[in-house]
Design an enzyme around this catalytic site. Structure first.
Site, PDB file in Angstrom:
ATOM      1  N   HIS A   1       0.839  -1.187   0.000  1.00  0.00           N
ATOM      2  CA  HIS A   1       0.000   0.000   0.000  1.00  0.00           C
ATOM      3  C   HIS A   1       0.884   1.251   0.000  1.00  0.00           C
ATOM      4  CE1 HIS A   1      -3.224  -2.696   1.436  1.00  0.00           C
ATOM      5  NE2 HIS A   1      -4.072  -1.723   1.122  1.00  0.00           N
TER       6      HIS A   1
ATOM      7  N   ASN B   1      11.284  -5.121   3.914  1.00  0.00           N
ATOM      8  CA  ASN B   1      10.649  -5.426   5.196  1.00  0.00           C
ATOM      9  C   ASN B   1      11.596  -5.208   6.374  1.00  0.00           C
ATOM     10  OD1 ASN B   1       8.082  -6.197   4.242  1.00  0.00           O
ATOM     11  ND2 ASN B   1       8.853  -8.217   3.663  1.00  0.00           N
TER      12      ASN B   1
END
Length: 670
Positions: free
Chosen positions: A471, A515
């Site tokens: 997103h 990440n």
């Protein structure tokens, strides 16, 4: 049956020698091995004693294009000295060939050696002037596989120089038009390559076009009006180097241990181009001739671009018609990988099993991003998009002329980059005083019919396990409603805002390595909203990828961004001077943007030992972010607290990029 083992052993020995003698080739193998581009049984150790698949390794590496001796006698590569061809006996050619060679002698001045900057390999092939751009610029033709030693193809078909893996310095290239027999080092006058205007895809003809600039540049070689004919007398001009892929005794007889200098090698066209046949010739070549012009001896015009050969069989060239089309600006429509991805989407219909599509009327009433959201007369405008990027932005079917390019959703907007198939920038209004908590479950992603569906990715495009669907506007950010009775009151507006974030227009390709640095990145807005130095619990947040031509191709035939930026804007604590803004900028990166700023400002000492680390979050001066991305952030530069610190003042005065590596959120300068 003939035993082919000696030939295999000879070829394998050639691979061993090239691995031992070429740090650049070892670097290429290491890079492809780490990227998973070599089959496991072809990944060689530092010692290649056990390697018995040399030819297949060469093919996978993309270095299987040989430069070859085709005829063992009768094709002497003539020495060039002081721009003149030194003739030898030519018994295998018709009478008068020597005169034709002298007539074509003028062409040698326009042929140079392609040399590399900051690379372990000093040079890699031949290039020649194919087009003139005024008095001080030229376009040089060479092979794709030469340019790819130091460059990578960008999405627009141009080339982008790579960086040295250890120093971080960018590679470069030069053309040296001398490098002849008995030339002195002082005679060298290399001309820097300022741009790679075209770098062919692997599925296209083996061509690269380089731009050089300077004074007293050579003239362009004229292109033939028609393609080469079978048996036509031709020659290549280039820089043959000793090549273990050819017979050593043949090389010794032809070259007399004199390599890496300019030579004029006559021969004949073996096969004309057309009817499914390649253009081939028998001019003597070795490694280093890659990119040589194939010149017709009858009129001195170029009929092709030499690129490959096979010992004892034939050399191959790109035809003049292809060269002419490239110079005229024509480009192959799509790379093979991109076309395959597009075709897969088309044949799969408009959606995959778990994806949906929303028609334009579904978005009726969406207000999008509100520039006046912060109130008190404070305006938070969209960052200005660089003029060069505007033509690539999508125009939604419901575009508001006063708000160009904006795909309007609930509490946020998106400006979408069609070629990269992901957002260029998103803008969201956050109301921290009236949040609505919506549980995430059963994600379903949608395409938005207000822009072309084939310009949007889908579920299948994220099949690579190393690629995440991220997103750009966080799911929680627009989930608020002043009319809600509390955080658990899931109103229709809050639900729409939540669901609107699940459109592929709000999704960016992200490498899974990111990440490692996302924990701080994702907590920035909440932290700043809760900071005692701000008030109103409102914020406007802009987010975007940093798009580079050298981003790695990892999914859907598209480059994957390696960095993302974020700008958080909100009302500042009042101090009696009236309302004002508070703005801070952030970067999720391994450090590429910071390194580029150091280099741009010639802070070479800052690049010494510079190492790209793990992904992490930096706070960065808004002015520096604007310079690096080309975004117009002038409305926010005066309200950046980072520049007001002592360190910030010193950095500004010295021209240093201003950034703070963040280990914890409380290190943010607010």
């Amino acid at each position: 049956m003939t035993d082919s083992r000696p030939d295999q052993e000879q070829r394998l020995e050639g691979v061993r020698r090239r691995l031992a003698d070429s740090p650049a080739l070892r670097e290429l193998i290491d890079r492809k091995a780490k990227a998973g581009e070599l089959p496991a049984d072809l990944v060689p150790p530092r010692s290649v004693d056990a390697l018995d698949r040399g030819s297949e390794l060469e093919s996978v590496l993309g270095v299987d294009s040989l430069e070859a001796i085709v005829r063992r006698v009768g094709r002497p590569p003539l020495v060039v000295r002081n721009d003149a061809v030194e003739l030898e006996e030519l018994p295998d050619f018709p009478a008068g060939t020597d005169a034709l060679i002298k007539g074509a002698e003028r062409t040698v001045r326009s042929v140079g050696r392609v040399e590399f900057v900051n690379h372990a390999m000093a040079w890699g092939g031949t290039g020649w002037v194919i087009h003139e751009e005024g008095d001080s610029a030229r376009i040089v033709a060479t092979n794709r596989h030469v340019a790819k030693v130091v460059a990578q193809r960008g999405l627009d078909g141009s080339g982008v120089f790579l960086r040295a893996p250890f120093t971080g310095l960018p590679y470069g290239a030069e053309l040296d038009f001398k490098e002849e027999v008995d030339s002195n080092p002082g005679d060298a006058a290399p001309v820097r390559v300022t741009a790679i205007t075209y770098l062919a895809d692997d599925a296209a003809p083996d061509v690269a076009l380089l731009r050089i600039e300077g004074d007293d540049l050579p003239s362009a070689l004229p292109l033939a009006d028609a393609g080469a004919e079978s048996e036509q007398l031709v020659a290549i001009i280039g820089y043959p180097a000793y090549d273990s892929r050819n017979d050593a005794s043949d090389q010794a007889r032809y070259f007399r241990d004199l390599y890496e200098v300019k030579r004029f090698a006559p021969g004949r066209v073996m096969q004309a181009l057309g009817d499914g046949r390649a253009l081939t010739h028998d001019c003597t070549s070795l490694g280093g001739n890659s990119g040589s012009p194939l010149i017709g001896l009858d009129d001195g015009r170029v009929v092709g671009l030499h690129y490959a050969g096979q010992y004892g069989i034939a050399n191959s060239a790109v035809g003049v018609d292809t060269l002419r089309r490239l110079i005229d600006g024509e480009r192959p429509a799509l790379s093979a990988g991109f076309e395959a991805s597009r075709e897969r989407r088309a044949t799969a219909g408009t959606e995959s099993a778990s994806d949906g599509v929303h028609r334009p009327d579904f978005f009726d009433g969406r207000a999008g991003y509100d520039v006046d959201f912060l109130g008190a007369g404070l305006v938070a405008p969209w960052p200005g998009v660089p003029a060069a990027l505007e033509p690539g932005l999508a125009h939604p079917s419901d575009e508001d002329a006063a708000r160009p390019f904006e795909l309007r959703y609930t509490h946020f907007g998106v400006k979408y980059h069609l070629a990269r198939r992901q957002p260029l920038i998103t803008a969201v209004n956050i109301d921290g005083e009236h949040p609505v908590r919506i549980k995430r479950e059963g994600d379903k992603w949608f395409r938005d019919e207000r822009i072309p569906l084939d310009a949007q990715l889908g579920r299948d495009d994220y099949g690579d396990p190393e690629i995440d669907r991220g997103h750009m506007v966080r799911r929680e950010d627009p989930n608020w409603d002043p009319d809600a009775s509390g955080p658990s009151d899931v109103t229709q507006r809050a639900r729409l805002a939540n669901d609107d974030t699940f459109h592929y227009t709000n999704s960016a390709l992200q490498h899974s390595r990111m990440n490692q640095g996302k924990q701080l990145w994702q907590g920035l807005e909440n932290y700043i909203l809760d900071s005692a130095r701000t008030e109103g619990f409102k914020a406007c947040v802009f987010t975007g990828p940093i798009l580079r031509n050298d981003d790695p191709m990892l999914a859907a035939g598209l480059p994957v961004p390696q960095e993302f930026w974020k700008l958080v804007v909100m009302p500042a604590t009042t101090d009696g001077a009236g309302p004002r803004l508070h703005a801070t900028a952030y970067l999720l990166s391994q450090g590429e943007l910071i390194r580029d700023l150091l280099q741009k400002r010639s802070r070479v000492e800052g690049l010494e030992g510079f190492v790209l680390g793990a992904y992490r979050t930096f706070q960065i001066a808004i002015a520096d972010l604007a310079e690096a991305t080309g975004m117009d952030l002038a409305a926010y530069v005066p309200f950046d607290p980072l520049g007001a610190t002592r360190i910030g003042t010193e950095a500004i005065e010295s021209g240093e990029p201003l950034f703070v590596p963040l280990g914890t959120l409380d290190q943010i300068v607010t």
